[in-house]
Design an enzyme around this catalytic site. Structure first.
Site, PDB file in Angstrom:
ATOM      1  N   GLN A  36     -52.033 -20.805  27.544  1.00 59.21           N
ATOM      2  CA  GLN A  36     -51.696 -22.161  27.139  1.00 59.21           C
ATOM      3  C   GLN A  36     -51.818 -22.401  25.643  1.00 59.21           C
ATOM      4  OE1 GLN A  36     -54.200 -23.826  30.665  1.00 59.21           O
ATOM      5  NE2 GLN A  36     -52.750 -25.431  30.138  1.00 59.21           N
ATOM      6  N   HIS A  88     -57.142 -16.528  34.067  1.00 60.71           N
ATOM      7  CA  HIS A  88     -56.821 -17.951  34.075  1.00 60.71           C
ATOM      8  C   HIS A  88     -55.335 -18.115  34.400  1.00 60.71           C
ATOM      9  CE1 HIS A  88     -58.064 -22.120  32.551  1.00 60.71           C
ATOM     10  NE2 HIS A  88     -56.841 -22.253  33.035  1.00 60.71           N
ATOM     11  N   ASN A  91     -60.360 -18.348  37.259  1.00 62.36           N
ATOM     12  CA  ASN A  91     -60.269 -19.798  37.069  1.00 62.36           C
ATOM     13  C   ASN A  91     -59.646 -20.455  38.293  1.00 62.36           C
ATOM     14  OD1 ASN A  91     -60.205 -22.284  35.250  1.00 62.36           O
ATOM     15  ND2 ASN A  91     -58.066 -22.144  35.903  1.00 62.36           N
ATOM     16  N   GLU A 100     -64.449 -27.561  32.983  1.00 61.20           N
ATOM     17  CA  GLU A 100     -63.295 -28.397  32.641  1.00 61.20           C
ATOM     18  C   GLU A 100     -63.544 -29.806  33.146  1.00 61.20           C
ATOM     19  OE1 GLU A 100     -59.344 -27.152  33.681  1.00 61.20           O
ATOM     20  OE2 GLU A 100     -59.721 -25.051  33.164  1.00 61.20           O
TER      21      GLU A 100
END
Length: 427
Positions: A19, A113, A157, A340
């Site tokens: 990301q 992830h 993740n 998160e």
């Protein structure tokens, strides 16, 4: 509002490699973003150029007053072809860790992830019984070289995310509507069939045999994900015995109105409780939460029209974090790191309010003796939000996608001030 947090509390922010880094050309997501008829709003490209700008980004994090950085190591960079490990990519990771150490920033590293090497998908992906051993081999390679610099590692993740994706698919198949759950703006039906035809060409497999991490899962596929965690944990313990190991799970605050109690309990079991045996030997639990879901006699109740929604379609409900921490602690007797928690919004005053309310709940949990060891906000930077592209703003730091200029938002300074006021010690 006064905050009460223990010494050595981890105050930080999180990112995910694909990301933010850019040009992750050997992973499955890169293929999907660039296919004809792609379901992605736009490709990741150079993302926010964090692969090149990581030093100044981590320096910015430290300057704000934060003492921890959660980031992921990209399997597709480390092992671009099966059995061939890229030492230049390992050197990059080593320098990221060195940067953290020099700035007294505690790294919390995630080894998977969402994205996977293209070769893994062509070899059966996350429905193949060979994947746990392959994943463990990759984890052992990374941790044998870098583990002495990594005090905390998450193997995978949001290991339960495929369950949420299956729910969204079923809602569409039943003719219902679904918000942008789990970060995926999923529009299936005929367009999706055409897309999967292109996807099968790219990976050399029939459409029904293309199994990325975010694909719909069979029961055996869910077992493979969690067995990958178990085998990776064992491999890491052999090569890096001092590293604390955990698994990341994304959990809503499951609530109910009269008549919906059984359904809410079912959702909690399906998304969390059934997986507790896989986590019995973990050192900590990596908890992730963004909102709540409310169930009634007919199932999930839509967010009321008078309630604020985030850019992701979630209800703005920072109180969820406290409830989920308490629930997780009740069922899993382990230290918790919030890896998160955040909100997608262009109104940064709402992010400040979200942080305040969420941390009020964390502090209450700690006061009641729940061992919460850290709060890592999602995310450090405005970034690439998968199929939704760059339009969703989660970052504490604004990024101009055209120039890559970074500008810390008031929320960044706000969280940093809270961290400095309480503690800046690291573990």
């Amino acid at each position: 509002m006064p905050y009460q947090f223990p010494d050595h509390f981890l105050w930080g922010a999180s990112t995910a490699a694909h990301q933010v880094e850019g040009n992750n050309t050997n992973c499955d997501s890169w293929v999907m973003e660039n296919l004809k008829g792609t379901r992605y709003k736009e490709p990741s490209g150079i993302a926010v150029d964090h692969y090149r700008l990581y030093r100044e980004d981590i320096e910015r994090l430290a300057a704000l007053g934060l003492n921890s950085y959660r980031f992921s190591i990209e399997w597709a960079r480390i092992e671009p072809e099966e059995g061939r490990f890229d030492e230049a990519a390992m050197g990059h990771c080593r320098d990221v860790l060195r940067t953290c150490r020099n700035l007294n920033v505690t790294p919390v590293v995630t080894l998977h992830h969402f994205t996977s090497p293209q070769w893994l998908i062509s070899a059966g992906g996350w429905e193949s019984e060979d994947t746990p051993a392959r994943f463990a081999r990759y984890c052992a390679h990374v941790m044998s070289q870098l583990g002495d610099q990594i005090p905390y590692v998450c193997t995978i993740n949001e290991a339960n995310t495929p369950i949420g994706i299956d729910k969204v698919i079923k809602q569409f198949q039943q003719g219902g509507s679904a918000s942008a759950q789990v970060g995926m703006n999923m529009d299936f039906q005929e367009q999706m069939r055409n897309y999967y035809a292109e996807l099968s060409k790219a990976f050399g497999l029939p459409p029904q045999e293309v199994h990325t991490f975010l694909s719909p899962r069979s029961e055996e596929g869910l077992h493979i994900i969690f067995q990958s965690h178990v085998e990776a944990r064992a491999a890491i313990r052999q090569v890096s015995p001092n590293t604390k190991i955990g698994l990341s799970m994304s959990l809503f605050d499951f609530q109910s109105v009269p008549g919906g109690e059984e359904q809410a309990a079912h959702e909690l079991h399906e998304e969390f409780l059934q997986f507790l045996p896989y986590m019995e030997d973990d050192d900590f639990f990596a908890l992730q939460n963004y909102s709540r879901e409310i169930y009634g006699p007919e199932g999930l109740i839509p967010v009321p029209g008078d309630r604020e929604r985030t850019q992701m379609g979630y209800e703005f409900y920072p109180e969820a974090l406290e409830n989920v921490i308490r629930c997780a602690s009740k069922h899993l007797n382990k230290p918790i790191i919030v890896t998160e928690n955040g909100v997608a919004t262009d109104d940064d005053t709402h992010r400040v309010a979200f942080i305040d309310q969420a941390l009020k709940g964390v502090a209450a949990c700690i006061t009641d003796g729940i061992p919460v060891k850290g709060y890592l906000h999602w995310s450090l930077l405005d970034n690439f939000e998968w199929q939704l592209g760059f339009s969703k703003r989660f970052g504490l730091i604004e990024v101009d996608h055209q120039t890559q200029k970074r500008t810390p938002k008031p929320s960044a300074y706000h969280l940093g001030k809270i961290a400095r006021t309480n503690t800046i010690n690291t573990v």
